[in-house]
Design an enzyme around this catalytic site. Structure first.
Site, PDB file in Angstrom:
ATOM      1  N   SER A 109       1.617 -11.790   4.042  1.00  0.00           N
ATOM      2  CA  SER A 109       0.196 -12.107   3.426  1.00  0.00           C
ATOM      3  C   SER A 109      -0.080 -10.607   2.591  1.00  0.00           C
ATOM      4  O   SER A 109       0.643 -10.171   1.755  1.00  0.00           O
ATOM      5  CB  SER A 109      -0.822 -12.390   4.129  1.00  0.00           C
ATOM      6  OG  SER A 109      -1.974 -12.656   3.463  1.00  0.00           O
ATOM      7  N   HIS A 137      -0.586 -20.741   6.892  1.00  0.00           N
ATOM      8  CA  HIS A 137      -0.797 -19.281   6.697  1.00  0.00           C
ATOM      9  C   HIS A 137      -0.704 -18.585   8.216  1.00  0.00           C
ATOM     10  O   HIS A 137       0.278 -17.486   8.311  1.00  0.00           O
ATOM     11  CB  HIS A 137      -2.066 -18.907   6.123  1.00  0.00           C
ATOM     12  CG  HIS A 137      -2.000 -17.794   5.337  1.00  0.00           C
ATOM     13  ND1 HIS A 137      -1.156 -17.412   4.097  1.00  0.00           N
ATOM     14  CD2 HIS A 137      -2.609 -16.411   5.491  1.00  0.00           C
ATOM     15  CE1 HIS A 137      -1.448 -16.180   3.661  1.00  0.00           C
ATOM     16  NE2 HIS A 137      -2.135 -15.569   4.407  1.00  0.00           N
TER      17      HIS A 137
END
Ligand SMILES: *[C@@H]1O[C@H](CO)[C@@H](O)[C@H](O)[C@H]1NC(C)=O
Ligand SMILES: *[C@@H]1O[C@H](CO)[C@@H](O)[C@H](O)[C@H]1NC(C)=O
Ligand SMILES: *[C@@H]1O[C@H](CO)[C@@H](O)[C@H](O)[C@H]1NC(C)=O
Ligand SMILES: *[C@@H]1O[C@H](CO)[C@@H](O)[C@H](O)[C@H]1NC(C)=O
Length: 409
Positions: free
Chosen positions: A179, A383
């Site tokens: 990320s 995620h």
């Protein structure tokens, strides 16, 4: 303590997006969380990264790295045998080195890499739980928090990578970023190519450069397009997101958990961005929540917010006048991804609402040295599963090991 306004921002950042997904599991989760919070004092929650590593039976070291602009970063290491290839694992926003060890031996990425004979480094960006220090600024000084992911890429990563390669006298075998750990790497590779040269290959987990497909969320802000910053500040979110330890503190204060549950659960929605219940181990939830979220600067969130609205991957927008001083242009310059020469592997997931496939495609088309392009086969993987999925090993870490063993040019 927790500021409700910070929660509002999280919700906009990711909660609303996944409202549909979340609804299904929200009630279960609420129950799960109440239990987790009641247990929070009983488990490994008070252990820091070093202690978690030692408890799992591995040697652990902490190193302090000084950046050119004076920040003192504490990074962690599971040292390998002599001459073992160094690997750096870099966390994303609101995370820390702990997130790569919490799920334990045989499961967590850090331990799997150590078992494979790598010299494992887990870094911590400025402003998080382990890196809240500076040679002259105190974290209570707003100036301390005057940074976004740009500075992490321009100063933190060069300092960390130089430190490791200098100490081990080896180039960095692999940089694994998750990320914001990818965003910052791209910034570093563009602005500090001499440092990027020290990296053999970079693996992007949930790559984040463009966030155009978070635009639906940003629409909330569109009427205030020019004053997101003013709004956030007027809401009282000044320097940083003071969420680190929030769950621990709530438990410790013996507060009525139910009173907080609602707000906490709202906060937690961002944790669930594309929640994948099967992969979240209930037993580990309290430990995870003891380390997550960590802190970061408001400016970092604003910078991402600006990108949602502009659809660009570009430097921080200070407004016309200050942009002129900073950049000699009224709008902030784009980060020129075509200048990156480090070999990059992209790994992304269908159900990841923060690093969407569409946005990854935009990034992929601009990168010039892609060595692997892999969409994970799981339809549910999201995620946070890169760090905490029970089966992360089979779902993604095996793939990482495979890429690491390949020859790249
Ligand atoms: C959420 O769940 C409730 C009941 O469980 C249902 O009535 C509602 O339609 C759901 N909302 C969405 C957006 O799916
Ligand atoms: C590299 O190591 C040498 C000797 O160990 C030290 O003098 C030097 O300051 C280090 N450089 C960096 C960038 O850490
Ligand atoms: C959940 O984590 C605990 C603690 O590490 C472990 O003992 C347990 O086996 C895990 N549960 C599953 C279903 O993997
Ligand atoms: C600023 O931009 C102008 C026009 O683009 C250019 O002519 C000038 O050389 C730039 N100045 C500096 C200091 O880069």
């Amino acid at each position: 303590m927790m500021q409700p306004t910070a929660i509002v921002y999280f919700l906009t950042l990711c909660g609303f997006l996944s409202a549909a997904t979340v609804n299904v599991t929200f009630n279960n989760l609420q129950e799960l969380l109440s239990t987790a919070l009641n247990d929070i004092e009983n488990v490994d929650v008070n252990l820091n990264t070093l202690e978690l590593i030692k408890k799992a039976g591995y040697p652990a070291e902490a190193h302090v790295v000084l950046t050119e602009d004076g920040y003192l970063l504490t990074i962690h290491r599971i040292p390998g045998a002599k001459n073992s290839p160094p690997v750096l694992v870099q966390h994303g926003i609101l995370c820390s080195s702990a997130d790569w060890v919490v799920i334990g031996k045989q499961r967590a990425l850090a331990f799997i890499l150590a078992d494979q004979g790598y010299d494992v480094w887990l870094s911590n960006f400025r402003g998080n739980t382990y890196s809240k220090a500076h040679i002259s600024l105190s974290p209570s000084d707003p100036k301390f928090w005057d940074f976004s992911f740009d500075e992490m890429g321009t100063y933190d990563l060069p300092a960390i990578i130089s430190y490791i390669t200098n100490l081990t006298s080896e180039p960095l075998h692999t940089y694994i970023g998750h990320s914001m750990g990818t965003t910052t790497f791209y910034v570093m590779a563009i602005k500090r190519p001499e440092v990027a040269k020290m990296v053999r290959v970079m693996i992007s987990l949930a790559p984040v450069a463009f966030v155009r497909n978070l635009r639906s969320v940003a629409q909330i802000f569109l009427p205030f397009k020019n004053s997101i910053e003013a709004i956030l500040y007027s809401l009282g979110v000044h320097d940083f997101i003071p969420l680190d330890g929030v769950f621990r503190n709530i438990a410790r204060m013996g507060c009525n958990v139910n009173f907080f549950t609602k707000q906490i659960c709202s906060t937690i929605i961002f944790l669930i961005c594309g929640f994948d219940e099967e992969q979240l181990n209930d037993t580990l939830l309290p430990v995870i929540l003891a380390h997550f979220p960590s802190s970061t600067s408001t400016k970092t969130l604003i910078h991402y917010g600006q990108e949602m609205i502009s659809g660009k991957f570009c430097a921080y927008d200070y407004g016309r006048e200050k942009n002129m001083q900073m950049y000699n242009a009224t709008i902030p310059p784009d980060y020129d991804l075509s200048r990156i020469t480090v070999p990059i592997a992209l790994i992304y997931a269908y159900n990841d609402l923060l690093a969407t496939e569409k946005d990854v495609k935009i990034l992929r088309d601009l990168l010039t040295n892609i060595v692997d392009d892999y969409r994970l086969p799981s339809l549910k993987f999201n995620h946070i599963d890169y760090m905490w999925a029970q089966d992360a090993r089979t779902l993604v870490y095996e793939k990482i090991l495979e890429i690491m063993k390949k020859k790249v040019n």
